[in-house]
Write a protein that holds these residues in place. Structure first.
Motif, PDB file in Angstrom:
ATOM      1  N   ALA A  13      -3.030   1.974  10.707  1.00  0.00           N
ATOM      2  CA  ALA A  13      -2.282   0.894  10.060  1.00  0.00           C
ATOM      3  C   ALA A  13      -2.855   0.608   8.677  1.00  0.00           C
ATOM      4  O   ALA A  13      -2.116   0.406   7.711  1.00  0.00           O
ATOM      5  CB  ALA A  13      -2.318  -0.363  10.921  1.00  0.00           C
ATOM      6  N   SER A  14      -4.181   0.603   8.544  1.00  0.00           N
ATOM      7  CA  SER A  14      -4.773   0.322   7.241  1.00  0.00           C
ATOM      8  C   SER A  14      -4.526   1.484   6.272  1.00  0.00           C
ATOM      9  O   SER A  14      -4.317   1.270   5.086  1.00  0.00           O
ATOM     10  CB  SER A  14      -6.257   0.007   7.412  1.00  0.00           C
ATOM     11  N   ALA A  15      -4.516   2.736   6.763  1.00  0.00           N
ATOM     12  CA  ALA A  15      -4.214   3.886   5.900  1.00  0.00           C
ATOM     13  C   ALA A  15      -2.771   3.815   5.436  1.00  0.00           C
ATOM     14  O   ALA A  15      -2.458   4.100   4.272  1.00  0.00           O
ATOM     15  CB  ALA A  15      -4.484   5.192   6.645  1.00  0.00           C
ATOM     16  N   GLY A  16      -1.869   3.433   6.293  1.00  0.00           N
ATOM     17  CA  GLY A  16      -0.462   3.295   5.919  1.00  0.00           C
ATOM     18  C   GLY A  16      -0.277   2.195   4.894  1.00  0.00           C
ATOM     19  O   GLY A  16       0.497   2.330   3.944  1.00  0.00           O
ATOM     20  N   ALA A  17      -0.989   1.085   5.039  1.00  0.00           N
ATOM     21  CA  ALA A  17      -0.905  -0.017   4.077  1.00  0.00           C
ATOM     22  C   ALA A  17      -1.476   0.417   2.734  1.00  0.00           C
ATOM     23  O   ALA A  17      -0.965   0.037   1.683  1.00  0.00           O
ATOM     24  CB  ALA A  17      -1.651  -1.238   4.615  1.00  0.00           C
ATOM     25  N   GLY A  18      -2.543   1.229   2.743  1.00  0.00           N
ATOM     26  CA  GLY A  18      -3.139   1.735   1.505  1.00  0.00           C
ATOM     27  C   GLY A  18      -2.165   2.639   0.761  1.00  0.00           C
ATOM     28  O   GLY A  18      -2.033   2.572  -0.452  1.00  0.00           O
ATOM     29  N   ARG A  19      -1.472   3.507   1.532  1.00  0.00           N
ATOM     30  CA  ARG A  19      -0.463   4.374   0.914  1.00  0.00           C
ATOM     31  C   ARG A  19       0.683   3.548   0.338  1.00  0.00           C
ATOM     32  O   ARG A  19       1.168   3.818  -0.736  1.00  0.00           O
ATOM     33  CB  ARG A  19       0.092   5.358   1.951  1.00  0.00           C
ATOM     34  N   LEU A  20       1.083   2.536   1.051  1.00  0.00           N
ATOM     35  CA  LEU A  20       2.171   1.684   0.594  1.00  0.00           C
ATOM     36  C   LEU A  20       1.767   0.936  -0.686  1.00  0.00           C
ATOM     37  O   LEU A  20       2.543   0.856  -1.636  1.00  0.00           O
ATOM     38  CB  LEU A  20       2.559   0.681   1.695  1.00  0.00           C
ATOM     39  N   SER A  21       0.541   0.433  -0.728  1.00  0.00           N
ATOM     40  CA  SER A  21       0.113  -0.287  -1.936  1.00  0.00           C
ATOM     41  C   SER A  21      -0.012   0.673  -3.115  1.00  0.00           C
ATOM     42  O   SER A  21       0.287   0.298  -4.248  1.00  0.00           O
ATOM     43  CB  SER A  21      -1.195  -1.032  -1.691  1.00  0.00           C
ATOM     44  N   ARG A  22      -0.434   1.907  -2.887  1.00  0.00           N
ATOM     45  CA  ARG A  22      -0.488   2.892  -3.966  1.00  0.00           C
ATOM     46  C   ARG A  22       0.919   3.208  -4.471  1.00  0.00           C
ATOM     47  O   ARG A  22       1.137   3.348  -5.666  1.00  0.00           O
ATOM     48  CB  ARG A  22      -1.180   4.176  -3.501  1.00  0.00           C
ATOM     49  N   LEU A  23       1.882   3.306  -3.570  1.00  0.00           N
ATOM     50  CA  LEU A  23       3.267   3.554  -3.966  1.00  0.00           C
ATOM     51  C   LEU A  23       3.825   2.390  -4.776  1.00  0.00           C
ATOM     52  O   LEU A  23       4.512   2.581  -5.776  1.00  0.00           O
ATOM     53  CB  LEU A  23       4.147   3.810  -2.737  1.00  0.00           C
ATOM     54  N   VAL A  24       3.510   1.180  -4.347  1.00  0.00           N
ATOM     55  CA  VAL A  24       3.982  -0.006  -5.065  1.00  0.00           C
ATOM     56  C   VAL A  24       3.350  -0.053  -6.447  1.00  0.00           C
ATOM     57  O   VAL A  24       4.026  -0.298  -7.458  1.00  0.00           O
ATOM     58  CB  VAL A  24       3.683  -1.292  -4.259  1.00  0.00           C
ATOM     59  N   ARG A  25       2.032   0.200  -6.540  1.00  0.00           N
ATOM     60  CA  ARG A  25       1.359   0.209  -7.847  1.00  0.00           C
ATOM     61  C   ARG A  25       1.925   1.302  -8.746  1.00  0.00           C
ATOM     62  O   ARG A  25       2.156   1.091  -9.929  1.00  0.00           O
ATOM     63  CB  ARG A  25      -0.151   0.408  -7.677  1.00  0.00           C
ATOM     64  N   GLY A  26       2.169   2.485  -8.196  1.00  0.00           N
ATOM     65  CA  GLY A  26       2.750   3.589  -8.973  1.00  0.00           C
ATOM     66  C   GLY A  26       4.139   3.232  -9.471  1.00  0.00           C
ATOM     67  O   GLY A  26       4.507   3.545 -10.612  1.00  0.00           O
ATOM     68  N   GLY A  27       4.919   2.580  -8.631  1.00  0.00           N
ATOM     69  CA  GLY A  27       6.258   2.155  -9.034  1.00  0.00           C
ATOM     70  C   GLY A  27       6.208   1.129 -10.145  1.00  0.00           C
ATOM     71  O   GLY A  27       7.007   1.168 -11.083  1.00  0.00           O
ATOM     72  N   LEU A  28       5.260   0.196 -10.053  1.00  0.00           N
ATOM     73  CA  LEU A  28       5.120  -0.814 -11.101  1.00  0.00           C
ATOM     74  C   LEU A  28       4.687  -0.181 -12.427  1.00  0.00           C
ATOM     75  O   LEU A  28       5.170  -0.563 -13.494  1.00  0.00           O
ATOM     76  CB  LEU A  28       4.127  -1.891 -10.681  1.00  0.00           C
ATOM     77  N   VAL A  29       3.783   0.788 -12.361  1.00  0.00           N
ATOM     78  CA  VAL A  29       3.343   1.479 -13.572  1.00  0.00           C
ATOM     79  C   VAL A  29       4.527   2.230 -14.194  1.00  0.00           C
ATOM     80  O   VAL A  29       4.752   2.171 -15.407  1.00  0.00           O
ATOM     81  CB  VAL A  29       2.166   2.435 -13.266  1.00  0.00           C
ATOM     82  N   ALA A  30       5.305   2.934 -13.371  1.00  0.00           N
ATOM     83  CA  ALA A  30       6.463   3.670 -13.879  1.00  0.00           C
ATOM     84  C   ALA A  30       7.486   2.718 -14.496  1.00  0.00           C
ATOM     85  O   ALA A  30       8.071   3.003 -15.548  1.00  0.00           O
ATOM     86  CB  ALA A  30       7.103   4.487 -12.760  1.00  0.00           C
ATOM     87  N   LEU A  31       7.702   1.589 -13.868  1.00  0.00           N
ATOM     88  CA  LEU A  31       8.639   0.599 -14.388  1.00  0.00           C
ATOM     89  C   LEU A  31       8.155   0.046 -15.735  1.00  0.00           C
ATOM     90  O   LEU A  31       8.927  -0.090 -16.684  1.00  0.00           O
ATOM     91  CB  LEU A  31       8.823  -0.545 -13.379  1.00  0.00           C
TER      92      LEU A  31
END
Length: 190
Positions: A13-31
């Motif tokens: 669960a914590s690894a999945g949350a880490g991947r999700l937060s990395r995806l969210v951060r990457g999306g924010l950077v791209a935006l």
């Protein structure tokens, strides 16, 4: 469920949350990068823009004053060809005055105190004025540099120097043309 099974579930669960937060951060950077790039107003200098400056037509309307020496004439000819592309110029709206100087310098010495390599520097002080108003659009100074090698043949040395002067004149004319195009496109006076 054993305690080791619960530990594995928590780790997953914590690894999945880490991947999700990395995806969210990457999306924010791209935006953010997308927003910054959309604010960029870089465009080709010579491109015709609706309701904007037509730089090619403005350059074609630049009248270049006469100069007295061979290197100055080389700069002038390169500018005229660059402005018109070899075609007929438009009726003059701008006047470009040039002051051209050239100098050569030795680039080192051999043991017998001869200099096999020389450098030619062509310096152009110029001013672009609008003919109708007399307003100065741009006043600047540019330099072009080219080198040549000398030998023990007088004609070869003279021809090499002329070729270097021509290369330096072409270089400085290209730079002046680009600066004039940018000044005419922006519409700013110096």
């Amino acid at each position: 469920m054993s305690s080791s099974d619960r530990g594995l579930d928590l780790a997953r669960a914590s690894a999945g949350a880490g991947r999700l937060s990395r995806l969210v951060r990457g999306g924010l950077v791209a935006l953010t990068l997308g927003v910054l790039a959309s604010a960029c107003t870089v465009q080709p200098v010579y491109m015709t823009i609706a309701n904007g400056p037509n730089v090619a037509a403005d350059l074609s309307a630049v009248q270049v004053e006469d100069v007295s020496d061979r290197v100055g004439q080389e700069v002038r000819n390169n500018l005229i060809f660059g402005f018109t592309g070899g075609g007929n110029p438009a009726p003059p709206r701008y006047e470009l005055s040039l002051r051209v100087t050239s100098a050569d310098a030795r680039l080192g010495f051999e043991r017998d105190e001869t200099a096999p390599a020389y450098s030619v520097t062509v310096t152009v002080a110029y001013e672009l004025r609008e003919i109708a108003t007399g307003k100065v659009i741009l006043r600047s100074l540019n330099r072009g540099v080219a080198s040549y090698d000398r030998s023990n043949q007088a004609f070869a040395n003279q021809r090499a120097k002329i070729d270097a002067e021509n290369r330096a004149a072409q270089s400085v004319a290209d730079d002046i043309q680009l600066r004039l195009a940018a000044a005419l496109a922006s519409g700013k006076a110096s």
